[in-house]
Design a protein around this motif. Sequence first.
Motif, PDB file in Angstrom:
ATOM      1  N   LEU B 105       4.553  13.720  -4.414  1.00  0.00           N
ATOM      2  CA  LEU B 105       3.216  13.161  -4.188  1.00  0.00           C
ATOM      3  C   LEU B 105       2.614  12.648  -5.497  1.00  0.00           C
ATOM      4  CD1 LEU B 105       1.763  15.662  -1.603  1.00  0.00           C
ATOM      5  CD2 LEU B 105       1.756  13.206  -1.345  1.00  0.00           C
ATOM      6  N   LEU B 106       2.975  13.297  -6.612  1.00  0.00           N
ATOM      7  CA  LEU B 106       2.435  12.864  -7.907  1.00  0.00           C
ATOM      8  C   LEU B 106       2.877  11.444  -8.226  1.00  0.00           C
ATOM      9  CD1 LEU B 106       2.893  16.069 -10.086  1.00  0.00           C
ATOM     10  CD2 LEU B 106       0.786  15.151  -9.119  1.00  0.00           C
ATOM     11  N   ALA B 109       0.834   9.101  -6.340  1.00  0.00           N
ATOM     12  CA  ALA B 109      -0.508   8.999  -6.934  1.00  0.00           C
ATOM     13  C   ALA B 109      -0.470   8.098  -8.166  1.00  0.00           C
ATOM     14  CB  ALA B 109      -1.024  10.377  -7.299  1.00  0.00           C
ATOM     15  N   ALA B 110       0.536   8.282  -9.017  1.00  0.00           N
ATOM     16  CA  ALA B 110       0.601   7.511 -10.268  1.00  0.00           C
ATOM     17  C   ALA B 110       0.696   6.021  -9.988  1.00  0.00           C
ATOM     18  CB  ALA B 110       1.800   7.970 -11.098  1.00  0.00           C
ATOM     19  N   GLN B 112      -0.607   4.374  -7.804  1.00  0.00           N
ATOM     20  CA  GLN B 112      -1.879   3.760  -7.383  1.00  0.00           C
ATOM     21  C   GLN B 112      -2.678   3.238  -8.571  1.00  0.00           C
ATOM     22  OE1 GLN B 112      -1.795   3.282  -4.280  1.00  0.00           O
ATOM     23  NE2 GLN B 112      -0.068   4.700  -4.139  1.00  0.00           N
ATOM     24  N   PHE B 113      -2.224   3.546  -9.781  1.00  0.00           N
ATOM     25  CA  PHE B 113      -2.933   2.998 -10.945  1.00  0.00           C
ATOM     26  C   PHE B 113      -2.903   1.476 -10.919  1.00  0.00           C
ATOM     27  CE2 PHE B 113      -3.363   1.878 -15.484  1.00  0.00           C
ATOM     28  CZ  PHE B 113      -4.597   2.454 -15.690  1.00  0.00           C
ATOM     29  N   PHE B 116      -6.148   0.278  -9.390  1.00  0.00           N
ATOM     30  CA  PHE B 116      -7.394   0.387 -10.156  1.00  0.00           C
ATOM     31  C   PHE B 116      -7.359  -0.468 -11.417  1.00  0.00           C
ATOM     32  CE2 PHE B 116      -7.294   4.183  -7.493  1.00  0.00           C
ATOM     33  CZ  PHE B 116      -8.513   4.042  -6.868  1.00  0.00           C
ATOM     34  N   LEU B 119      -8.233  -3.923 -10.313  1.00  0.00           N
ATOM     35  CA  LEU B 119      -9.680  -4.021 -10.073  1.00  0.00           C
ATOM     36  C   LEU B 119     -10.378  -4.472 -11.354  1.00  0.00           C
ATOM     37  CD1 LEU B 119     -11.961  -3.040  -7.986  1.00  0.00           C
ATOM     38  CD2 LEU B 119     -12.089  -1.075  -9.441  1.00  0.00           C
ATOM     39  N   LEU B 362       0.401   7.434   1.710  1.00  0.00           N
ATOM     40  CA  LEU B 362      -0.769   8.309   1.700  1.00  0.00           C
ATOM     41  C   LEU B 362      -1.669   7.963   0.524  1.00  0.00           C
ATOM     42  CD1 LEU B 362       0.672  11.822   2.563  1.00  0.00           C
ATOM     43  CD2 LEU B 362      -0.730  10.346   3.973  1.00  0.00           C
ATOM     44  N   GLY B 363      -1.037   7.738  -0.647  1.00  0.00           N
ATOM     45  CA  GLY B 363      -1.807   7.439  -1.855  1.00  0.00           C
ATOM     46  C   GLY B 363      -2.642   6.187  -1.693  1.00  0.00           C
ATOM     47  N   VAL B 366      -5.540   6.810   0.565  1.00  0.00           N
ATOM     48  CA  VAL B 366      -6.580   7.558  -0.141  1.00  0.00           C
ATOM     49  C   VAL B 366      -7.354   6.631  -1.085  1.00  0.00           C
ATOM     50  CG1 VAL B 366      -6.962   9.389  -1.839  1.00  0.00           C
ATOM     51  CG2 VAL B 366      -5.388   9.757   0.037  1.00  0.00           C
ATOM     52  N   ALA B 367      -6.606   5.780  -1.813  1.00  0.00           N
ATOM     53  CA  ALA B 367      -7.266   4.841  -2.726  1.00  0.00           C
ATOM     54  C   ALA B 367      -8.210   3.918  -1.958  1.00  0.00           C
ATOM     55  CB  ALA B 367      -6.227   4.025  -3.490  1.00  0.00           C
TER      56      ALA B 367
END
Lengths: 81, 375
Positions: B105-106, B109-110, B112-113, B116, B119, B362-363, B366-367
């Motif tokens: 999962l980590l 998550a990573a 998803q940077f 951002f 953005l 999932l990540g 969530v984002a």
Amino acid sequence: MENLSNLLGDAANLMLVGMVVVFAFLGLLIICIELMSKFFGGEIETKPVQSAIRPNSTNDTARSAKITAAISAAIHQHRQK
Amino acid sequence: MEGLMTLWQSTGLANFVLGQVIMMTVGFGLLYLAIVKKFEPLLLLPIGFGALLTNIPLAGFTDAGGLLHYIYYIGIETGVFPLLIFMGVGAMTDFSALIANPKMLLLGAAAQFGIFATLFGAILLNLIPGFEFTLADAAAIAIIGGADGPTAIFLASKLAPELLGAIAVAAYSYMALVPIIQPPIMKALTNNEERQIQMEQLRPVSQREKIIFPLMVLFAAILFLPSATPLVGCFCLGNLMRECGVVDRLSKTAQNEMINIVTIFLGLAVGSKLSADQFLTVETLGILALGAVAFGIGTACGVLMAKLMSRLSGGKINPLIGAAGVSAVPMAARVVNKVGLESNPHNFLLMHAMGPNVAGVLGSAVAAGILLALV
């Protein structure tokens, strides 16, 4: 221009908060999954279906007995010719 | 003579404007990519055809009362189609690789940077004259980095509907281009030794775990991130139908008939946004460029995170699997497998890469929830 620096500030803020929340949320899931595996993992119920199949299989033997009877009757008839 | 003139006035030839011709060419281009190059054909084909239909002069497909107008209104403006697709994707997803190795999962998550960072980049583009992205626009563009079509469409329909066509086209084009975009980044950030690392076989996962997992994810979203529950909820419903084993009929319908029907209309509705006045703008170029950047950064961050985890675990994790953290299921995982096989022909990473791959889904959901809540 000032508007832009405001927007950039917002974006940077969003980036920080966003990454922290994504990591926190998925990190929480890691903990939950590990706990779950501890309590519910381990044994793998491989054949929970077997009991459900059994009544069917008796049916099957009954059916195959009928089929055998039909086939032997047919063979018998054929030989009689 | 007057009759002939009237007839001429009602032909397509007399009424074409340049923008429509260009957009029809774009539509044909998408059809070409789908049919000849086989790039995401399930989506690019209806999108390309939708682009043709929407640019027909006088036909009025997208005017009030037209077919595409209603399909768009019912399916996308309300956010229903992407959510139904998510349900189908949930019913197709097997989480056992992730449950067996939850640390993956980590990686999800990573990666998803990428979202951002993009953005930030979208706002920076405002420095160039001609670009005027608001924070909401920037957020909708950035989600392309999540490499998840339905999530991108869902968020864009909420935050920046006028950019939806460009965002959806960019998202699906880059997902199709994953095998081209990712390998150079993956190879640049790892050395041959790292790429050869073999990983331990995953433990088998019990059915009970697979049933509890979607409920647990949903519960966590309810508690901490309710804005993500439309996406996560539909996804978990689909997955629960798949795993519980008592509603096979529903699960099969969600995986096949439902998702196929919705895909047709989703594609057409997205295509209807490819009209000349909305697509032929400098913003579209910016969106296409930002999308590629988002993908690249996401891939790089996933690989770097996997490298870090590999170091910390004493070389038990192959850093390549980090690249699968940018959802794009299952293409990204296949790319990881392929790049791994190039270094070591006996090293099959596919199952290991499925963990970060579904974690990426999932990540990015969530984002998306975070962006919806904060923008």
